[in-house]
Scaffold this active site. Structure first.
Site, mmCIF file in Angstrom:
data_model
loop_
_atom_site.group_PDB
_atom_site.id
_atom_site.type_symbol
_atom_site.label_atom_id
_atom_site.label_comp_id
_atom_site.label_asym_id
_atom_site.label_seq_id
_atom_site.Cartn_x
_atom_site.Cartn_y
_atom_site.Cartn_z
ATOM 1 N N ASP B 88 0.807 -1.166 -0.055
ATOM 2 C CA ASP B 88 -0.060 -0.038 0.013
ATOM 3 C C ASP B 88 1.073 1.065 -0.125
ATOM 4 O OD1 ASP B 88 0.834 -0.759 2.720
ATOM 5 O OD2 ASP B 88 -0.714 0.621 3.446
ATOM 6 N N GLU B 158 0.209 -0.888 5.917
ATOM 7 C CA GLU B 158 1.323 -0.111 6.624
ATOM 8 C C GLU B 158 0.966 1.344 6.884
ATOM 9 O OE1 GLU B 158 5.268 1.592 7.624
ATOM 10 O OE2 GLU B 158 4.120 2.119 6.057
#
Lengths: 460, 460
Positions: B88, B158
Site C-alpha cells: 500500500d 502499513e
C-alpha cells in the site's frame, strides 16, 4: 395606506411562491462554478421589477456580475428613495449540516418563528429582504399610493466585497441621484425589540500563508528539526489577540471612536441576556475584550477572527507529513474611524514582525469596507423608526450592529445621501451558516413597514 | 554468488518494466475509494512471488486488506529469513505539485541520481524496495544459490498503521516462525554513506477537535464575543512545544532513553552538513529541541508535529464565518522506552488540561507504534553490514532513523526474532510527498545486497 396593506394581505401566498423561485437559484458569487446561476438570478430580478411596475429596467453589465436597475419617477420635484439589495448569496458549505438542500426552500415552524420560517440559503441574506421592497413597491403601484420617486439597484457581488459597485455608482451618479438610500440587509435586535440599525462595522479581510520547507516532508525523517508551518501559523495566530482579549496589532486602536459613558448607558437599555445568548448558539462560555459587554463587543468594538485555516493532510485516516505551507483567512471588523487601508497595512506589518526568521510569509488582502454611522436625529432615521413603530406597535430603538455593509460609506461619499438600514432579520437566522432561514412574520412586517416609511419620508 | 549477480545484471530492464506495472496501481490504503486498486495490487504481488519460484503463495484475508504470503523451504534445519514489505502507498495529494501523475511512473535523471530515478507514488515507499527482495529471490532460485529458507509477508495496511498485521502474525505464529526478519523500508544515511538502520522511532497519532459555538456563525454579528475554535486550537497548538523546542506535555520525557556522551560522539561521525540539509528542502533555517543537533533531533529525540489542520472556510474568495469546529492531526515520534499508550494518555490529559472552559474538545487516537533498536553486536546487523560493504565497496555504519516501522517491536514480541532494517532509499526521495522517486542505483544496489545478506547470514 389601508388599501396598500389590504393588497399585501391578499397577495401574501403569491409573494412566498415567487420568493421560492428566486431562492432556488444558487447565485453563489464567491465560486466561479456558479456563474450561470448568478446571471440567471439577475435576469429574474429584472423581470420582477418590470412586473411590479418599474420603468427603465436594465441588467447593467459591469466587470463582474451585473447590477439590476429599475425606477419609477413620478415627479422630479418629489424626493427620491434609492433601494439597494443584493441577489448573490454566501457559499452553502458545510453542506452536510443542512437539514435539506440549501437551494430547495421550504417552510418550517421553529420555537422563535411559531408562524413558520423560510429555510434556504439567501432567505434572510438578502433575497428575502430585498424582495420585500419589490413587493411593497408592487402594492404601492397597484393601489396608486407611491408617494415619491423610487430607484432600485440590486447587485450580485455583495458577498465578495461589492467589487464592481463603486465604479458603477461613480459612472452613474446622475442616474442614481437620490435623497436617501433604503437598505434591508440587517436584522432586528430581537423579535421583541424592533430596531433601526444606526451603525455598521467595517471590514478588512486577508489571506495569509506561512511556508516552512520548500516541499512536503515525512514527519518521521524530518520531524523535530524543521519549522512546521502549521505550528508557526498557530503561534502567530495566538499572538494576534492578547490575554485581555485585545487585538495585539501595533496601533490597532489608534483611530477607534471610544463611546462616552452616556452612550454606553443608552446602549445598555437593550436587553442583553447572557444565558439566552449562549443557549441560542450552544455555547459553553463567551470570551472577548475585557471591560466590555457582549453587546458592546459585537457592535462598538473592533474585532479579529480567523474565518478559515488549512494545511497538511485533512483527509480520512492518518498521514505523517510536515506540509510545506499552511494558510489562514483572517478578517477584522472595524469601527469609526478606522479604515480598511489603515488596518490592512497595520496587520501586514505586525504579521511580518512576529514571523520567525526561518519561514517565508505572504499576506494577500481581500476586500475591505468602511464602518458607518447614521445619527438618530436624521429624518431618515425618524421616518424608519415611526414606520416600524406603526407596523410592530412597539417602541423602536436605534442599534449599532456588528456586521458590515461597506457600501453605505461609499454611497454617502459619491451620492451625498445617507443610508437607512431597516432590516428585519434575526441573529438566530443563521445567515452565512447551514439552515439559514427567515421568519414569515419578519417578511410580512417588512413589507408593511416599507410603504409606511415612504409615506413618512415623503411628508418630511 | 557471481552467477547470481550476473543473472541480476542480465535481467535489469525487465525488473524495471515489472516494477512499473506495480507502480501503476493506486493502492492507497487510507482512502476507501481505492479499495479495488489495493486488492488488485495484492493479487499482482502474489503472482510475482509465484513467478519468482515461491511455494504456498496465498492472498490471506484479514479484517482489513489482505496480506500476501509465500515461502521457499529448502530444509527445516536451515535458518529461515522472513522478508516483510508493504504494497500500500500514501495518498498522493497535493496532486497539483506532482510534475507528472503519481501513478504513471517514469525515469528522470536528477542531481543526486545521475543514473536516473523512478518517479511514482510508492517507488521508494515501499513497492520499489520490497520488489528488490522478490527479484533477488528470483535470481537465487534461477541460479540455485538460495542458501536458506525464506518466507515473505507483504501487507496492504502499513500506511494506516498495520491494523490487521498483529492479529495475522499472532494467528500464524507457526507458519511465520523464522530466525530473523529482513525489511527494506528505510533509507541510507546518504548516497555516499551506506548504513544499516539500527533504531526506529515509535509513533502516537491523534486527531483533535475543538468546538466553540454549536453552529457556524456570522463573524460580523458574533465576532469578538465568542471563542473562535480556530483561535483556541491555535493557542493550544502553540502550548504543545515550549520556547526551548521541548514538548510541554506533562511527563513526556519520563521514559526517554538518554544517550551517553560516548554514544552521541559515535553518532557525530556521520556527516551532518547543515547548509546541505537546508538546501535540500529549501529551508531558511532549522528549529528544534535546544542542546541537540539536527541529526539527533531527527533520530534519538522524540518529537511532535501537526500533520494537518482545518476549519472554517477554505475555498476561493472570502467568507465571513466563525466556524463551529476546528480540527488538527497531531503525531508524536517516540524513542525507547516511550510507548504509544503512555504517550497517547499523556497527550490527551495535557490537551484536556490546556483547553479553556468555554469550548468542548475531543481527542481521537489513530494508530501508534513502538520504537525499536537493533544492537550492533547481533549477527543480523553484522550480516547486513558485510553484505552492503561488499555491494557498495565502502564502510557501512549503524544509523538510528527518525521514521517509524512499529511492527518491528511486534515481530520481536510474537515471533521472538530481530528485524534487520536494510533499506536503500534516500531522505531526498520525497516519500509521503509529491514527486516521490527511487534511484536506479539504489534499486540495483539493493538487489545485489540481498543475496549477499542471505549468504552471510546462512553461514553464521
Amino acid at each position: 395606506m389601508q388599501e396598500t396593506l389590504n393588497y399585501i394581505q391578499e397577495n401574501k401566498q403569491r409573494y412566498i411562491d415567487e420568493l421560492f423561485e428566486l431562492l432556488k437559484i444558487a447565485s453563489i458569487s464567491a465560486d466561479p462554478a456558479y456563474k450561470n446561476e448568478v446571471l440567471k438570478c439577475a435576469e429574474m430580478c429584472a423581470q420582477h421589477l418590470k412586473n411590479a411596475g418599474a420603468d427603465a429596467v436594465e441588467v447593467c453589465q459591469t466587470k463582474g456580475y451585473p447590477i439590476v436597475y429599475g425606477e419609477k419617477i413620478l415627479d422630479k420635484n418629489l424626493p427620491t428613495v434609492l433601494v439597494y439589495g443584493h441577489y448573490d448569496v454566501q457559499p452553502p458549505d458545510p453542506l452536510e449540516l443542512w437539514k435539506k438542500p440549501p437551494f430547495e426552500p421550504y417552510i418550517e415552524k421553529t420555537e422563535i418563528h411559531p408562524d413558520g420560517a423560510i429555510f434556504a440559503r439567501g432567505s434572510a441574506d438578502d433575497k428575502g429582504q430585498f424582495f420585500m421592497h419589490i413587493k411593497a413597491f408592487e402594492a404601492m403601484m397597484k393601489t396608486n399610493t407611491l408617494p415619491c420617486n423610487v430607484k432600485f439597484i440590486i447587485e450580485g457581488e455583495e458577498e465578495v466585497g461589492s467589487v464592481s459597485l463603486g465604479d458603477f455608482v461613480n459612472e452613474n451618479k446622475e442616474k442614481l441621484s437620490c435623497d436617501c438610500i433604503l437598505i434591508s440587509d440587517t436584522g432586528l435586535y430581537s423579535k421583541d425589540q424592533p430596531t433601526v440599525t444606526t451603525g455598521l462595522r467595517g471590514l478588512s479581510y486577508m489571506e495569509v500563508e506561512v511556508e516552512g520547507p520548500g516541499r512536503d516532508l515525512h514527519s518521521g525523517l524530518y520531524g523535530g528539526a524543521v519549522p512546521n508551518p502549521i505550528h508557526v501559523l498557530s503561534r502567530m495566530i495566538a499572538q494576534l489577540i492578547d490575554e485581555n482579549g485585545r487585538i495585539a496589532i501595533d496601533g490597532f486602536y489608534d483611530n477607534v471612536l471610544e463611546l462616552s459613558a452616556e452612550e454606553r448607558a443608552e446602549m445598555a437599555k437593550l436587553k442583553d441576556d447572557q444565558e439566552e445568548f449562549k443557549k441560542s448558539i450552544s455555547l459553553k462560555g463567551v470570551e472577548g475584550e475585557e471591560g466590555f459587554t457582549t453587546l458592546e463587543r459585537t457592535s462598538i468594538r473592533p474585532t479579529l477572527d480567523c474565518n478559515g485555516i488549512w494545511g497538511g493532510y485533512t483527509g480520512e485516516g492518518a498521514k505523517t507529513v510536515i506540509p510545506s505551507k499552511a494558510f489562514a483567512k483572517i478578517s477584522m471588523r472595524l469601527v469609526p474611524y478606522q479604515t480598511p487601508d489603515e488596518i490592512t497595512e497595520k496587520f501586514t506589518k505586525y504579521f511580518e514582525k512576529i514571523a520567525p526568521d526561518n519561514v517565508k510569509i505572504k499576506v494577500t488582502p481581500h476586500h475591505g469596507g468602511m464602518p458607518y454611522v447614521l445619527p438618530s436625529d436624521t429624518k431618515e432615521f425618524v421616518a424608519a423608526k415611526k414606520a416600524m413603530e406603526t407596523a410592530f406597535g412597539k417602541e423602536v430603538l436605534p442599534y449599532r450592529s456588528g456586521g458590515s455593509i461597506p457600501i453605505t460609506a461609499m454611497f454617502e461619499q459619491v451620492l451625498g445621501a445617507k443610508s437607512v438600514l431597516m432590516g428585519f432579520g434575526l441573529d438566530s437566522d443563521a445567515i452565512h451558516s447551514p439552515n439559514e432561514h427567515y421568519g414569515l412574520f419578519n417578511f410580512y412586517k417588512g413589507i408593511e413597514s416599507i410603504p409606511l416609511f415612504f409615506e413618512n419620508y415623503a411628508k418630511m
